[in-house]
Design an enzyme around this catalytic site. Structure first.
Site, PDB file in Angstrom:
ATOM      1  N   TYR A   1       0.860  -1.186   0.000  1.00  0.00           N
ATOM      2  CA  TYR A   1       0.000   0.000   0.000  1.00  0.00           C
ATOM      3  C   TYR A   1       0.898   1.238   0.000  1.00  0.00           C
ATOM      4  O   TYR A   1       1.906   1.260  -0.689  1.00  0.00           O
ATOM      5  CB  TYR A   1      -0.959  -0.059   1.183  1.00  0.00           C
ATOM      6  CG  TYR A   1      -2.160   0.837   1.000  1.00  0.00           C
ATOM      7  CD1 TYR A   1      -3.001   0.707  -0.114  1.00  0.00           C
ATOM      8  CD2 TYR A   1      -2.442   1.846   1.911  1.00  0.00           C
ATOM      9  CE1 TYR A   1      -4.074   1.541  -0.304  1.00  0.00           C
ATOM     10  CE2 TYR A   1      -3.528   2.686   1.734  1.00  0.00           C
ATOM     11  CZ  TYR A   1      -4.339   2.537   0.621  1.00  0.00           C
ATOM     12  OH  TYR A   1      -5.402   3.369   0.435  1.00  0.00           O
TER      13      TYR A   1
ATOM     14  N   LYS B   1     -20.271 -21.209  -9.119  1.00  0.00           N
ATOM     15  CA  LYS B   1     -19.633 -21.072 -10.431  1.00  0.00           C
ATOM     16  C   LYS B   1     -18.207 -20.546 -10.265  1.00  0.00           C
ATOM     17  O   LYS B   1     -17.278 -20.994 -10.941  1.00  0.00           O
ATOM     18  CB  LYS B   1     -20.454 -20.106 -11.283  1.00  0.00           C
ATOM     19  CG  LYS B   1     -20.080 -20.091 -12.756  1.00  0.00           C
ATOM     20  CD  LYS B   1     -20.531 -21.377 -13.460  1.00  0.00           C
ATOM     21  CE  LYS B   1     -20.340 -21.304 -14.944  1.00  0.00           C
ATOM     22  NZ  LYS B   1     -21.549 -21.472 -15.712  1.00  0.00           N
TER      23      LYS B   1
ATOM     24  N   GLY C   1     -35.319 -21.767 -25.423  1.00  0.00           N
ATOM     25  CA  GLY C   1     -34.689 -20.806 -24.535  1.00  0.00           C
ATOM     26  C   GLY C   1     -33.284 -20.452 -25.008  1.00  0.00           C
ATOM     27  O   GLY C   1     -32.871 -20.791 -26.117  1.00  0.00           O
TER      28      GLY C   1
END
Length: 766
Positions: A40, A95, A197
């Site tokens: 940082y 997923k 679909g």
């Protein structure tokens, strides 16, 4: 397993030990003030300034290039429908987990609280700089078409709606191979598509890209055949409207060659299947129940080539064969999109891979002698380790050739090696093991079934189909615990001290006395011992009343080992039994031996341990690369401790020249290919990835595996007993439920292997 029990287990899985399935971990050091100053302020300013000068440097200095956003609004989640963004989050996390374990891609799930197409698109575009790719998921049609189309046009990173294209890519590969088997051409076959679909439309478009003719395609939705004279058709449906004067699925199926099902269960009847042309190809992909049951289809037509979405039948159309590897290839060349050329390359790669010889690891995983291209193998298996080194390069090359790759790959051999290293294939041991056990479950004795955790493990192996448990212990206690666990399955419960087992106990006692009458055993002591569960369980194996045994949860290892040795003895030709622990580490599985039995083996015993450990590695589908460990390297010490390892290596080289084994060698040199290559280029393990470690004594082996388990949170499978004539395995004191489940799977696989060897011997003798 009852639906209610499955529901509770699923909720517990997602809630404990911490909510969710993914987390973020640092990839850089952070232990010192210097580390933090680089991570940082003030050090972080330097990469910021570099990226400001050249935006593409964001791939050089940040994780962007390996992050895919998994984005949904929850409008078409699995078979649950429009359940909202929050309710879709578990699926999106899942997923993301698949992205990680199959292709080492960091998936970040994002759920958007909007059904407005413009808002959805604008939000994704706004956050896109964070990600290397966008995976759209579970968005209802027809909005899904517009969302994907516009995002592909307006973003310069890969975008794919997996619900559409994943199924299309996998099924197209399967279709090409099925047509190959039936000697048919895609531009000549008549195709019926049940469903209109997102997935059905994408599948049919891809089939057309490979040559299917529009005039040979009939598509159906919930209203029947999509005809050109129907009103209010969407653009997607209008593309596939037929001029034929038919209205029903039954009419469409007559004389058709191919059926593609992406609709609802059981709508295809045997009569419809019989009306199809010769050698029909049926992909019934409705989940969990296909348009026609697999067994019914094969019973109806012997010439059918069948695929489903289910894992319990051959030819599973599983999207995990596609999306992780497609994104892997796209990310690795910094593709600006996933185009048709890349999808078609993935199809061809999958189809071609199926026709190649299958690695032994895959055959072992699916408990088959040899998978080969044919009616029951038209697409690869999800556990095939070649997927990671086959699909991404094909996709990457297509991206380069079609002009969408911003970072072309130069060294393809190096790239494939990188893919293998990051693939995680080595860490799929547990999934492979469970899958293999389920194919032919065996009777496994749980000798301490009165204990809650042991009974939980027995319940899991029963419910998952891993094994057929036999429970030993006080029947009333076990029945009471079963009620607490909602373990309502009828499984054998046997109390070695109960009246109902008196006849077995007497028979077993006489058998034990016969085995050990010249080793101090009396008929009385044999009867007493047969009232003890470990003696009773071991004798069940000896007499063929069970196939395997698990014990040791509540007792010290030597106390359980003694009855097993006394009843079963050693396998023919084995002087000393030993144990192997499989450690699931970040570098892949490590096979460690001997972790539990031989305190200070001599050179001959070390060689025997190494040989048996190599066999364990082979059983699990790995080619053993073995290091015989010591505190010394190749003759640097003349101490007897080092000399015995050196002598063991000499024995192995003489007796088993085919084994890749060497030593004596220190652990760091064994595990570092660079160190070994630079210092010991003459070694048999130089330039190879060591996966098997043989320790010079019990102390070093036992301490090492427990350090790995305790400090590095490496999962442990074992101790796996080797050198016995039956599949008996003694777990460590206080083993976890998961560890016991894994060891039950090991016992099943052990029993399967023994059964195969017995059959082979019988066949050879006949």
């Amino acid at each position: 397993m009852s639906k209610e029990k499955q529901r509770r287990e699923a909720l517990l899985y997602h809630a404990k030990p911490q909510p969710g399935k993914i987390k973020v971990v640092p990839t850089k050091p952070y232990s010192t003030q210097r580390d933090l100053a680089l991570a940082y302020s003030p050090g972080v300013a330097e990469p910021c300034l570099e990226i400001e000068k050249n935006k593409d440097d964001v791939y050089k200095y940040t994780a962007k290039g390996n992050i895919v956003a998994v984005i949904s609004n929850g409008t078409a989640v699995l078979g649950l429908g429009n359940i909202g963004p929050e309710a879709s989050k578990p699926v999106m996390e899942g997923k993301s987990l698949l992205f990680k374990i199959f292709a080492d891609i960091d998936g970040i799930d994002i759920e958007l609280d909007t059904e407005d197409v413009d808002k959805f698109i604008e939000t994704v575009k706004t956050i896109a700089p964070t990600f290397g790719g966008i995976n759209l998921e579970d968005i209802k049609a027809p909005e899904a078409f517009e969302i994907e189309r516009r995002l592909k046009e307006e973003l310069d990173i890969p975008v794919m709606h997996d619900d559409q294209h994943g199924t299309a890519i996998i099924s197209a590969a399967a279709l090409l191979n099925a047509l190959e088997l039936t000697n048919q051409k895609i531009d000549e076959v008549k195709i019926v598509v049940s469903g209109a679909g997102a997935a059905a439309v994408s599948c049919t478009k891809l089939y057309k890209a490979f040559g299917a003719k529009a005039e040979n395609i009939v598509m159906l939705d919930s209203k029947g055949v999509i005809r050109s004279d129907r009103e209010n058709l969407s653009d997607e449906k209008r593309e596939f409207a037929t001029d034929r004067k038919i209205d029903t699925l039954e009419e469409a199926m007559k004389d058709s060659d191919v059926f593609i099902g992406l609709s609802i269960a059981n709508i295809v009847t045997p009569k419809m299947l019989k009306s199809m042309a010769e050698d029909p190809i049926v992909f019934a992909m409705a989940n969990p129940n296909p348009e026609i049951a697999y067994d019914l289809a094969l019973k109806t037509r012997k010439d059918v080539i069948m695929a489903t979405g289910r894992s319990d039948h051959p030819n599973q159309v599983n999207n995990v064969l596609g999306f992780p590897f497609i994104f892997r290839g796209a990310l690795d060349v910094r593709a600006t999109k996933i185009n048709e050329e890349m999808k078609m390359a993935a199809v061809r790669a999958l189809a071609d891979l199926t026709r190649e010889s299958v690695p032994e690891q895959v055959n072992i995983a699916y408990d088959t002698t040899r998978l080969a291209f044919g009616k029951e193998y038209i697409i690869p298996k999800p556990f095939d380790p070649r997927l990671i080194t086959t699909i991404p390069p094909a996709v990457a090359k297509a991206a380069m050739e079609s002009g969408v790759a911003k970072f072309p790959i130069q060294d393809w051999e190096k790239y494939e090696e990188e893919l293998y290293q990051r693939s995680g294939n080595d860490n799929k041991v547990v999934r492979l093991m469970h899958n293999r056990a389920k194919l032919n479950p065996k009777r496994i004795v749980f000798a301490e079934a009165e204990l809650l955790d042991v009974l939980k493990a027995a319940q899991i192996v029963h419910d998952e189909g891993i094994a057929i448990p036999i429970l030993l212990g006080h029947k009333e206690t076990i029945e009471k615990l079963k009620k607490e666990l909602d373990f309502d399955a009828e499984v054998p419960i046997m109390d070695p001290r109960a009246d109902e087992t008196s006849e077995m106990r007497t028979k077993y006692a006489l058998k034990l006395w016969e085995i050990r009458k010249r080793k101090g055993e009396t008929k009385y002591s044999a009867r007493v011992n047969m009232g003890k569960r470990n003696y009773f369980g071991a004798m069940m194996l000896q007499e063929g009343d069970a196939d395997g045994m698990i014990s040791g949860y509540s007792r010290a290892y030597p106390r359980v080992l003694r009855p097993v040795f006394e009843v079963l003895g050693r396998a023919k030709g084995v002087k000393n039994a030993s144990t192997v622990n499989i450690m699931i580490t970040e570098r892949g599985p490590l096979f460690l031996a001997d972790t539990s039995i031989n305190i200070d083996p001599n050179a001959e015993e070390l060689a025997e341990i190494a040989q048996m450990t190599a066999n364990v590695a082979k059983t699990f589908g790995f080619s053993p690369v073995m290091a015989m460990l010591s505190y010394a390297n190749f003759g640097s010490s003349s101490h007897p401790h080092a000399q015995k390892v050196r002598e063991a290596v000499k024995i192995l080289h003489e007796r088993n020249p085919e084994l890749i084994v060497d030593g004596e060698i220190q652990t760091d040199f064994a595990l570092s290919q660079e160190l070994c290559n630079n210092n010991f280029p003459f070694s048999k393990i130089s330039g190879k990835k060591v996966n098997t470690l043989i320790f010079p004594n019990l102390e070093s082996a036992n301490i090492t595996y427990k350090l790995l388990k305790g400090l590095h949170e490496a999962d442990s499978i074992g101790p796996i007993m080797v050198g016995l004539p039956r599949a008996a395995h003694i777990i460590q004191l206080g083993a976890s439920v998961d560890e016991m489940v894994n060891m039950a799977a090991v016992a099943v696989i052990d029993a399967q292997e023994r059964e195969k060897r017995r059959k082979a011997r019988m066949e050879s003798e006949a």
